[in-house]
Design an enzyme around this catalytic site. Structure first.
Site, short mmCIF file in Angstrom:
data_model
loop_
_atom_site.label_atom_id
_atom_site.label_comp_id
_atom_site.label_asym_id
_atom_site.label_seq_id
_atom_site.Cartn_x
_atom_site.Cartn_y
_atom_site.Cartn_z
N GLY A 23 0.68 -1.08 -0.07
CA GLY A 23 -0.09 0.15 0.14
C GLY A 23 0.93 1.22 0.12
N GLY A 24 0.14 2.30 0.12
CA GLY A 24 0.92 3.64 0.26
C GLY A 24 1.92 3.83 1.34
N ASP A 141 -12.12 4.57 6.35
CA ASP A 141 -11.34 4.17 5.03
C ASP A 141 -12.17 3.11 4.60
OD1 ASP A 141 -9.72 4.60 2.77
OD2 ASP A 141 -8.06 3.55 3.42
#
Length: 466
Positions: A23-24, A141
């Site tokens: 992921g980021g 999220d």
């Protein structure tokens, strides 16, 4: 991005095997817990962020938020740790259950899901979110990437930017976290975090699973602000029950006070799943049948307008317990384990239920708590929930030591003030219910009341505006 390698052991316990996601901010590893000899998933903060205290704090917050949740549709969190590599660089990580499945986003690459499957998945996500909200946690999220489909149902992943109800909905630099497509309008203004923001994302998820695309596609915050000014496309799905269409649009309401709770979403969706009409008593009726107090009778009357037809008080007779054992708001089947968990919920055929009617206002939902005419009888004396009724439930919870004295006083003071404001026309009932719901969630998260009392009060507030 990732300085770790297969074979690395974190915390003298977790041996990394192979990467299963990037992921980021982090890398997800399949690992072996060498102390308990079981497979786990380890989410490690990216090496280029590990030196930043803010990002390590986010990982700690995620671990603490998720660790307090035990629910079949929320990924279990086992451990949190920090370690240092050979260069002296810090590494923060979270250890989670290893799930066997695929992200919902992968399923959606082929387009919309059959509507019964979409409803089932979103029901399970709503139930997991409702459990988080009862603990005062806002996920922030909820996306198709953060829902894992397993053999035992949907699992909510990644509490990496979760926060508590009432906290500022941005970081100290004024940055909004989240995935633009799923972010509620009020989050762009940095308002306090509220469960309604998760409900909005849930509405986006429902729309996306039904149609194959989100209602407001956006890659940037500027695009999101523009697209949210438009009306969502119509939901023209053959066979989709009209109440589900209405519910989806309510979740996407611009005003967070006009959105249903995650608990209401779960009620509505599960009720309209194919074959759900004969599933037995709901969770509210089970609470009524097991509470064993005079106010529990009130809960049954005002939430289902019914009470057990027996000379025994609820919870004291075999008939009461039998009528309460099936729960259509609870998930079916065993829980899954980060990419399997609860024992199956027993079910038995229940009586045919009658279709409730809607009150018609934008923020009103139909009754999702049908009565069992074979075991329950109507009491004409109590027809609806009032603020006074909610106060009585608070008093009863305090009398049972389920609600702490200071919390009961706090809630009753707020109820009295809101009653005066409603009578004076200063506020409406929906706003009053929203304020009370926020207060219940905050005080429950602080440990000021039992989960049962919190759930009972929330369901009463759901019915307050129904």
């Amino acid at each position: 991005m990732d300085a770790l390698a297969p074979g690395t052991v974190l915390g003298r316990r977790y041996r990394l095997l192979d990467r299963i996601g990037v992921g980021g901010m982090s890398v997800i590893w399949r690992a072996n817990d060498e102390m308990l000899e079981r497979g786990v998933a380890v989410k490690v903060l990216a090496s280029d962020l590990a030196a930043d205290d803010r990002f390590r704090a986010l990982v700690r917050t995620e671990a603490r938020a998720a660790a307090g949740l035990t629910h079949p549709h929320v990924t279990a969190t086992y451990d949190y740790g920090e370690t240092f590599n050979a260069q002296g660089e810090a590494t923060a990580y979270v250890v989670m259950e290893l799930l066997d499945g695929e992200p919902l986003s992968a399923r959606l690459r082929d387009g919309a899901l059959p509507w019964p499957e979409a409803l089932r998945i979103c029901t399970e996500v709503a139930e997991g979110l409702a459990a988080a909200h009862r603990r005062g946690i806002v996920h922030r999220d909820v996306t198709s990437d953060n829902v894992m489909l397993t053999t035992s149902g949907a699992k909510i992943l990644d509490f990496g930017i979760a926060t508590t109800v009432g906290a500022p909905d941005e970081d100290t630099d004024g940055i909004t976290f989240g995935t633009p497509t799923y972010v509620a309008p009020e989050r762009l203004d940095g308002r306090q975090a509220r469960p309604a923001t998760d409900t909005y994302a849930l509405g986006v998820l429902l729309f996306e699973t039904l149609t194959g695309s989100p209602p407001f596609p956006a890659d940037t915050w500027e695009e999101l602000a523009l697209t949210q000014r438009e009306q969502p496309p119509p939901l023209l799905i053959p066979g989709l029950p009209p109440p589900v269409v209405k519910l989806c649009l309510q979740c996407l309401a611009t005003d967070p006070q006009h959105r249903p709770t995650a608990n209401q979403v779960a009620w509505t969706l599960r009720r309209h799943l194919p074959g759900a009409g004969r599933r037995g008593a709901s969770r509210t009726q089970r609470l009524v049948a097991t509470a064993g107090t005079a106010a529990a009778l009130v809960v049954g009357l005002v939430l289902g307008a019914t009470v057990l037809g027996s000379s025994h008080p609820p919870g004291s007779s075999p008939e009461a317990n039998e009528s309460a054992k099936d729960d259509p708001s609870e998930p079916d089947g065993p829980a899954g384990a980060h990419r399997a968990g609860s024992s199956p919920v027993p079910s038995s055929p229940g009586p045919t239920t009658t279709e409730p009617t809607s009150a018609g206002a934008d923020n009103q939902l139909e009754d999702h708590d049908p009565a069992d005419p074979q075991r329950l009888e109507q009491d004409p004396g109590l027809e609806s929930v009032t603020l006074h009724t909610v106060g009585e439930l608070v008093d009863d919870g305090h009398a049972r030591d389920d609600i702490r004295e200071d919390v009961a006083l706090d809630l009753n003071n707020l109820i009295s003030n809101l009653q005066r404001e409603v009578e004076a026309g200063v506020t409406d009932l929906a706003s009053a219910a929203a304020q009370l719901r926020d207060k219940v969630q905050i005080r429950a998260a602080e440990g000021g009341m039992s989960p049962t009392s919190a759930a009972t009060l929330e369901e009463a507030l759901d019915r307050l505006t129904a």
